[in-house]
Scaffold this active site. Structure first.
Site, PDB file in Angstrom:
ATOM      1  N   LYS A  53       0.840  -1.207   0.000  1.00 41.63           N
ATOM      2  CA  LYS A  53       0.000   0.000   0.000  1.00 41.63           C
ATOM      3  C   LYS A  53       0.875   1.257   0.000  1.00 41.63           C
ATOM      4  O   LYS A  53       0.588   2.221  -0.701  1.00 41.63           O
ATOM      5  CB  LYS A  53      -0.932  -0.019   1.218  1.00 41.63           C
ATOM      6  CG  LYS A  53      -2.018  -1.090   1.095  1.00 41.63           C
ATOM      7  CD  LYS A  53      -2.771  -1.347   2.386  1.00 41.63           C
ATOM      8  CE  LYS A  53      -3.771  -2.479   2.198  1.00 41.63           C
ATOM      9  NZ  LYS A  53      -4.458  -2.864   3.437  1.00 41.63           N
ATOM     10  N   GLN A  97      -4.677  -1.190   9.596  1.00 37.00           N
ATOM     11  CA  GLN A  97      -4.481  -2.522   9.003  1.00 37.00           C
ATOM     12  C   GLN A  97      -5.041  -3.602   9.919  1.00 37.00           C
ATOM     13  O   GLN A  97      -4.719  -3.655  11.105  1.00 37.00           O
ATOM     14  CB  GLN A  97      -2.980  -2.752   8.748  1.00 37.00           C
ATOM     15  CG  GLN A  97      -2.674  -4.065   8.069  1.00 37.00           C
ATOM     16  CD  GLN A  97      -3.234  -4.164   6.645  1.00 37.00           C
ATOM     17  OE1 GLN A  97      -3.195  -3.207   5.880  1.00 37.00           O
ATOM     18  NE2 GLN A  97      -3.782  -5.314   6.293  1.00 37.00           N
ATOM     19  N   ASP A 120     -11.093   2.913   4.066  1.00 39.61           N
ATOM     20  CA  ASP A 120     -11.482   1.509   3.938  1.00 39.61           C
ATOM     21  C   ASP A 120     -13.001   1.359   3.831  1.00 39.61           C
ATOM     22  O   ASP A 120     -13.497   0.278   3.510  1.00 39.61           O
ATOM     23  CB  ASP A 120     -10.989   0.705   5.159  1.00 39.61           C
ATOM     24  CG  ASP A 120      -9.691  -0.039   4.855  1.00 39.61           C
ATOM     25  OD1 ASP A 120      -9.425  -0.301   3.666  1.00 39.61           O
ATOM     26  OD2 ASP A 120      -8.967  -0.359   5.810  1.00 39.61           O
TER      27      ASP A 120
END
Ligand code: NAD
Length: 290
Positions: A53, A97, A120
């Site tokens: 990422k 994460q 997200d």
């Protein structure tokens, strides 16, 4: 032979477009869209995902901020880190994460991320916006699935879509996106009865079960499009492990198109993280995310 949908190339195109948007945004505002990545603990797979990422962030010309925190951090200290990122006007997107180490409450932590920085798309406000067809931030993997489908399908209206898996990060949101496109959607899961007969009715199959070899050739009707979200590590013939999806791809020659694993949905998930960060930056500075 079914057409293979090249997620790697399609994701690279998307990242190139995000890079153009980043440059234009920088010219317009004199600031660079910024993604903050919060990584707690030492999970090796999480470190690999975060590295990917961050590499994609650099590729688009965005800035990233890393918060690497020890596995034994307590909930209050982690929430304080998120509060600080929420309050920092230079940060446009925040990614926590997953999975988080045992002892931390992931739901409470994800709920703390400001909805407009929630790249997200997991915050309940964004989940709610998605469910009413609104303009919130949408989870990256489902966006990637739809984008891949759009490369092979022009008109979704009336198509029968079967989604295998009902998770909050893939199955449910991708079902809502397909519904918005006016597909007729069936969402299935581990307790669905007679799954093969249901999948056989589909024009679009999205499988996100985490079960290697689940979708066999006989389950898929000729001309269907299969999006394989699964990522499973299995033993390889040479003794080294390899990554496979949830569908038996070599049995799907009669499908119209299928995504490979690796190189299908995975790269799209990363690319949409950056597209969402760009969107969040526009929402903050241009007043809209389009
Ligand atoms: P999850 O474990 O949260 O959910 C799995 C879902 O599949 C559940 O709803 C379960 O009921 C269903 N399921 C399991 N076995 C089944 C069976 N035999 N028949 C029917 N349904 C079954 O998983 P998730 O987080 O949604 O992830 C699913 C898979 O997708 C995993 O392999 C994961 O690694 C992968 N994934 C890939 C990406 C990507 O970027 N490519 C992103 C997220 C998840």
């Amino acid at each position: 032979m079914a057409r293979l949908i090249d997620g790697k190339a399609i994701a690279a195109d998307l990242l190139d477009r995000v890079a153009v948007d980043v440059a234009a945004f920088r010219t317009r505002h004199g600031i660079v869209p910024t993604l903050a990545v919060v990584l707690v603990g030492d999970d090796p797979a999480s470190h690999v995902y975060v590295a990917r990422k961050l590499a994609a962030t650099r590729r688009t010309g965005m800035t990233s901020i890393e918060r690497r925190l020890p596995a034994d951090i307590d909930q209050a200290a982690l929430l304080a880190q998120i509060d600080a990122l929420n309050a920092d006007a230079a940060v446009h997107g925040i990614l926590v994460q997953l999975p988080l180490p045992a002892g931390l409450d992931p739901a409470a932590i994800l709920d703390r991320v400001a909805p407009d920085k929630d790249v997200d798309g997991f915050h309940p406000v964004n989940v709610g916006r998605l469910s009413i067809g609104g303009s919130g931030l949408v989870p990256c993997t489902p966006l990637g699935c739809i984008h891949l489908l759009e490369t092979v399908i022009d008109d979704f209206r009336g198509l029968k879509a079967v989604v295998i898996g009902k998770s909050n990060i893939v199955g449910k949101p991708v079902s809502l996106l397909l519904l918005e496109k006016e597909c007729t959607v069936t969402v299935t899961h581990i307790n669905t009865r007679n799954l093969p007969a249901i999948v056989c009715t589909a024009d679009i199959v999205i499988v996100a079960a985490g079960r290697p070899g689940l979708v066999r050739g006989g389950w898929v009707r000729p001309g269907a499009v299969v999006i394989d979200v699964g990522i499973n590590r299995v033993p390889g013939i040479d003794g080294r492990s390899r990554i496979v999806g949830d569908a038996v791809t070599h049995e799907l020659d009669h499908a119209a198109a299928v995504t490979p694993v690796p190189g299908g949905v995975g790269p799209m998930t990363v690319a949409y993280l950056l597209a969402n960060t760009m969107r969040a930056a526009r929402m903050a500075h241009d007043g809209n995310g389009t």
